[in-house]
Design a protein around this motif. Sequence first.
Motif, PDB file in Angstrom:
ATOM      1  N   LYS A 189      93.767 188.884  61.031  1.00 44.18           N
ATOM      2  CA  LYS A 189      93.926 187.258  61.677  1.00 44.18           C
ATOM      3  C   LYS A 189      93.384 187.025  63.343  1.00 44.18           C
ATOM      4  CE  LYS A 189      98.689 186.198  60.399  1.00 44.18           C
ATOM      5  NZ  LYS A 189      99.722 186.244  60.321  1.00 44.18           N
ATOM      6  N   ASP A 190      93.842 187.865  63.753  1.00 42.00           N
ATOM      7  CA  ASP A 190      93.914 188.234  65.882  1.00 42.00           C
ATOM      8  C   ASP A 190      92.045 188.536  65.662  1.00 42.00           C
ATOM      9  OD1 ASP A 190      93.063 186.963  68.024  1.00 42.00           O
ATOM     10  OD2 ASP A 190      94.898 189.053  68.616  1.00 42.00           O
ATOM     11  N   SER A 191      91.315 186.894  66.665  1.00 44.68           N
ATOM     12  CA  SER A 191      89.959 186.922  66.203  1.00 44.68           C
ATOM     13  C   SER A 191      89.396 188.907  67.422  1.00 44.68           C
ATOM     14  CB  SER A 191      89.512 186.263  66.979  1.00 44.68           C
ATOM     15  OG  SER A 191      89.538 185.683  68.146  1.00 44.68           O
ATOM     16  N   ALA A 192      90.197 188.810  68.519  1.00 39.62           N
ATOM     17  CA  ALA A 192      90.129 189.746  69.045  1.00 39.62           C
ATOM     18  C   ALA A 192      90.501 191.363  68.269  1.00 39.62           C
ATOM     19  CB  ALA A 192      91.105 189.443  70.062  1.00 39.62           C
ATOM     20  N   LEU A 193      90.671 191.490  67.276  1.00 42.38           N
ATOM     21  CA  LEU A 193      90.687 191.962  66.717  1.00 42.38           C
ATOM     22  C   LEU A 193      89.866 192.943  65.736  1.00 42.38           C
ATOM     23  CD1 LEU A 193      93.147 194.721  66.248  1.00 42.38           C
ATOM     24  CD2 LEU A 193      94.165 193.452  64.865  1.00 42.38           C
ATOM     25  N   ILE A 194      89.456 191.344  65.594  1.00 45.52           N
ATOM     26  CA  ILE A 194      88.626 191.353  64.451  1.00 45.52           C
ATOM     27  C   ILE A 194      87.218 191.790  64.907  1.00 45.52           C
ATOM     28  CG2 ILE A 194      86.684 189.719  63.149  1.00 45.52           C
ATOM     29  CD1 ILE A 194      89.262 188.288  62.734  1.00 45.52           C
ATOM     30  N   ASN A 195      86.633 191.089  66.300  1.00 45.77           N
ATOM     31  CA  ASN A 195      85.325 191.875  67.292  1.00 45.77           C
ATOM     32  C   ASN A 195      86.158 193.494  68.033  1.00 45.77           C
ATOM     33  OD1 ASN A 195      84.805 189.285  66.925  1.00 45.77           O
ATOM     34  ND2 ASN A 195      85.870 188.827  68.877  1.00 45.77           N
ATOM     35  N   MET A 196      87.051 193.669  67.511  1.00 47.37           N
ATOM     36  CA  MET A 196      86.774 195.573  67.560  1.00 47.37           C
ATOM     37  C   MET A 196      86.276 196.185  66.680  1.00 47.37           C
ATOM     38  SD  MET A 196      91.561 196.052  68.823  1.00 47.37           S
ATOM     39  CE  MET A 196      90.468 197.309  69.519  1.00 47.37           C
TER      40      MET A 196
ATOM     41  N   SER B  69      84.316 199.204  61.609  1.00 46.83           N
ATOM     42  CA  SER B  69      83.687 198.032  60.815  1.00 46.83           C
ATOM     43  C   SER B  69      81.905 198.534  60.606  1.00 46.83           C
ATOM     44  CB  SER B  69      83.438 196.936  61.595  1.00 46.83           C
ATOM     45  OG  SER B  69      82.554 195.289  60.832  1.00 46.83           O
ATOM     46  N   LYS B  70      81.573 198.191  59.184  1.00 48.73           N
ATOM     47  CA  LYS B  70      79.575 198.350  58.604  1.00 48.73           C
ATOM     48  C   LYS B  70      79.301 197.263  59.747  1.00 48.73           C
ATOM     49  CE  LYS B  70      80.911 200.606  55.004  1.00 48.73           C
ATOM     50  NZ  LYS B  70      80.442 200.411  53.299  1.00 48.73           N
ATOM     51  N   GLN B  71      79.686 196.322  60.005  1.00 48.53           N
ATOM     52  CA  GLN B  71      78.830 194.973  60.883  1.00 48.53           C
ATOM     53  C   GLN B  71      79.493 195.264  62.407  1.00 48.53           C
ATOM     54  OE1 GLN B  71      79.764 191.805  58.976  1.00 48.53           O
ATOM     55  NE2 GLN B  71      77.904 191.639  57.569  1.00 48.53           N
ATOM     56  N   PRO B  72      78.909 195.777  63.560  1.00 46.96           N
ATOM     57  CA  PRO B  72      79.257 196.113  64.627  1.00 46.96           C
ATOM     58  C   PRO B  72      79.623 194.700  65.589  1.00 46.96           C
ATOM     59  CG  PRO B  72      78.365 197.440  64.259  1.00 46.96           C
ATOM     60  CD  PRO B  72      77.891 196.768  63.286  1.00 46.96           C
ATOM     61  N   TYR B  73      80.007 194.390  66.272  1.00 54.26           N
ATOM     62  CA  TYR B  73      80.075 193.112  66.968  1.00 54.26           C
ATOM     63  C   TYR B  73      79.437 192.874  67.588  1.00 54.26           C
ATOM     64  CZ  TYR B  73      81.823 190.300  71.052  1.00 54.26           C
ATOM     65  OH  TYR B  73      81.800 189.042  71.861  1.00 54.26           O
ATOM     66  N   GLU B  74      77.966 193.656  68.409  1.00 54.64           N
ATOM     67  CA  GLU B  74      77.124 193.502  68.730  1.00 54.64           C
ATOM     68  C   GLU B  74      75.935 193.414  67.862  1.00 54.64           C
ATOM     69  OE1 GLU B  74      73.004 195.931  71.340  1.00 54.64           O
ATOM     70  OE2 GLU B  74      75.342 197.153  70.731  1.00 54.64           O
ATOM     71  N   LYS B  75      75.983 193.667  66.689  1.00 52.29           N
ATOM     72  CA  LYS B  75      74.559 192.949  66.033  1.00 52.29           C
ATOM     73  C   LYS B  75      75.011 191.599  65.314  1.00 52.29           C
ATOM     74  CE  LYS B  75      73.695 194.258  60.938  1.00 52.29           C
ATOM     75  NZ  LYS B  75      73.180 195.124  60.105  1.00 52.29           N
ATOM     76  N   ARG B  76      76.812 191.262  65.674  1.00 54.38           N
ATOM     77  CA  ARG B  76      77.056 190.131  64.765  1.00 54.38           C
ATOM     78  C   ARG B  76      76.969 188.922  66.091  1.00 54.38           C
ATOM     79  NH1 ARG B  76      82.518 190.292  64.468  1.00 54.38           N
ATOM     80  NH2 ARG B  76      82.615 192.247  65.093  1.00 54.38           N
ATOM     81  N   GLN B  77      77.557 188.537  66.815  1.00 52.68           N
ATOM     82  CA  GLN B  77      76.486 188.580  68.093  1.00 52.68           C
ATOM     83  C   GLN B  77      75.163 187.713  68.449  1.00 52.68           C
ATOM     84  OE1 GLN B  77      80.241 187.611  68.736  1.00 52.68           O
ATOM     85  NE2 GLN B  77      78.793 187.149  70.928  1.00 52.68           N
TER      86      GLN B  77
END
Length: 665
Positions: free
Chosen positions: A340-347, A376-384
Motif C-alpha cells: 500500500k505504501d509508495s515508500a515501501l514500493i520504492n524499496m 523486485s524484478k523492476q528496480p526503482y532506478e529502472k522505473r524512474q
Amino acid sequence: MKLVKYLIFLLTITSVASCARMGAPDGGWYDETPPRVVSTYPSDRGINSKSNKVIINFDEYIKLENASEKVVISPPQAEMPEINAAGRRIIVELKDQLKDNTTYTIDFSDAIVDNNEGNPLGNYTYSFSTGNQIDTLEVSGTVLAAENLEPVKGTLVGLYKLSDNQVDSIKNGTPVSEFDWMFSQEPLLRVFRTDSRGHFVIRGIAPGSYRVVALTDMDGNFMYSQAAEAIGYNYDIVVPTCAPDMRQDTIWSDTIHIRDIKQVPYTHFRPDNIVLRQFVKEQVDRFFLKTERKEANMFQLFFSGSSHMLPQIKGLNFDETDAFVVEHTPKLDTITYWIKDSALINMDTLRVIVNYDATDSLGNLAVVNDTSEILSKQPYEKRQKQLKKEIEEWKKNLEKKRKRAEEVTDTIYRSKPLEPKYEFNQQIAPDQSIYINIPTPIAKIDTSAIHLYIKQDDKWYNDRFALRQRQTENATPRNLEIIAEWRAGAEYSFEVDTLAFTDIYGNTSNPYKSGIKVKTEDEFSSLFVKPHYPDMDSLSVIIQMIDNSEKVIKQSLVIDGTAEFYYVVPGDYYLRAIIDTNNNGKWDTGNFDENLQPEEVYYYFEKVSCREKWDVTREWNLQDRPLDKQKPGAITKQKADKQKTIKQRNADRARELGVRAPERF
C-alpha cells in the motif's frame, strides 16, 4: 583368349555392383520382404538358460528404431541392459543376475526394421526361461488418464502376484494390506510400456492370480515410491487364461484393393480388455516453494499444498503493520500481497520473516520460520528512467499541440488511469453476465456511476442490475459481475462514469460505454441430457457441454434425472459426465494411500448438434460402452502413431509397367 576372360570379368563385376544397389534400380522391384529371424542364442522359448547375453540373427541387415522407448524387458532390470544392433544381428546383454525358475521376455514391439526399405518385422518378442518350463500366458488392456480418458502413452504397466490369502481377502471385500505394502516396497514382477493408443500386452506370465497396475515410474525403481508418480489400479483379480480361436486376416493387393480374407487360427489370451484409470494424487505435503515480485507494488508466496492458516509476515527493514492488501487462493497455496505504501514500493529489497505451516517428518503441519529477501524484478532506478521517458514523451506531444494551436486542457502530467477490463459480448444470451476485472485492489466503488439503460419505444430508461463479486473458485474482490434480468430481443446501453472505480493507489477509472443486444430465444437451442447410472438418485452427477478443445461451455447438475441446458449457441458440442462423489462441483483425483479412486468420468461417444429453435434430447447410458471406447476421436489429443507397414511400392510399379507384382514371402 585373354580378351574374352577380361570381358567376362567386367560383366561379373557389373552384375555384382548392380545386385548391391538398394531400392529399385532401373525400374526394378523393391524389397518388400520384412527381416526374418534365422537363429537365436539361447534358443527362443528355450529352457534352463544361464546366459546373460542374447543374440538374435536375421537373414538381412537390420536396424533398431527408438529402442530405448520400445524395447521392454521382463522381469524389469535394475541396471540398464545393453541393446545393440550390428549388421544382421541384435545383441542384448542383461546386467542383472538372472533369477532362478523365471521366464524372461524381450519385447521389441515394432522397433526392428530392415536396413534397406524399413520393412517392419512386426511385434516381435523373444523369451527364454532359467527353469525347466517357460511361462507363455498374456494379459492386455488400456491405460487412460482418469480426468479426461486420454490414452496414456509410455507409462509402465506391471503385475503383482497374489497369494491365496490375498485372493480370499479381496473376494471378501477386506482391504489387502500386504498388496499395499508390495506396491511401494517391491518392484513390479513383469512390465510393459503402453503404446500411443495407451495399449499394453504383458507376456511371459505364469498361471496364478494377479493385480495389474499402471505406473509412471519417475525414479526407475519399478515401484510406487513418489507422490508425484501417476498410478492406476483396481482390486480386480486377474487370472490369465488362453484358448484356441479364429480371426480374419485381410491380404491387400495394394493400398486400396483386397486380395483375400483368410480365417487364421490363433491362441486367444485373456483378459484382453483391462482398463486402468491413471491419476496423480493431490499434493498434500505442504512446503514453501518460492517468492516472486514481478511488479514493484506486489509480491507472492507460493506453497506446494493447502493450509488453513495464512502466513504471518514480519518486516525486518520495514514496518509490516497495515502494509498490505492480502489476496489468496481457496487452498492458501498462493498468497498475493499488494503493497500500500509508495515508500515501501520504492524499496528494491524487502527483508522479511515468514511464519507458515509446513509438513514435518511425521506428516503433520508445524509452524516454520523462514527469513527471506524479496527482490523486485523492476528496480526503482529502472522505473524512474521509464517514468522520465514517459514524461518527456508527454511534453513533446503537449508542445506539438501548442504549435498546432490546439486546445490544451491538461498541463499537468498524470499517471496512467485505472483500466478495468470489461468482459462480455455485444450480443449476449439472456443468462449471461457482464464481468469486470480490476487490475489492482479496489478502495472504492461508486455504484451511482454505473448505469444500465434499456431501449423501449425509441427511448432509454434505467434498468435494474446487481453488482457482486464473481462466483468462481479463485475469484477475488477485484473480479466483479453485473447481473441483470435481460429481456430477449432488447437493446441496452452499459455506461460507466468517470471515477466509478478507485484503487488503493488513488488511480481512478475513465468513462466507458458499450451497446448490448440480447438475442431472442429463437436464436438458441435447448439441450436435455438424461443419463443412466446405478443409484443415480443418491449421487451428484455433473454433465458438461464441451467444445472440441474440451473447454467447458456449460455445466449442469442432473436433477430429477435430467440435466437441462438453455440458451445454447447453435453448434456442435460434446458431452462429459462426472460422478461427483463428494458434492464439491468438480472432478477430484484419487489417493492410493487412502484407498480412494478418482471420481469417474464418462464421455458421450459422438458429437451433439444443436441448431436454432431446436430442442435436443439425449438418453445416455454412461456405462453402455467400455471406457476406452467412449471418448470421440475428434477430441482425443493423444493420437495413435501411424502403424508401420510394408510400403507396397511394387504394386505401384506393376501398374506403371502393366505387369503383375511379384509375390511377397
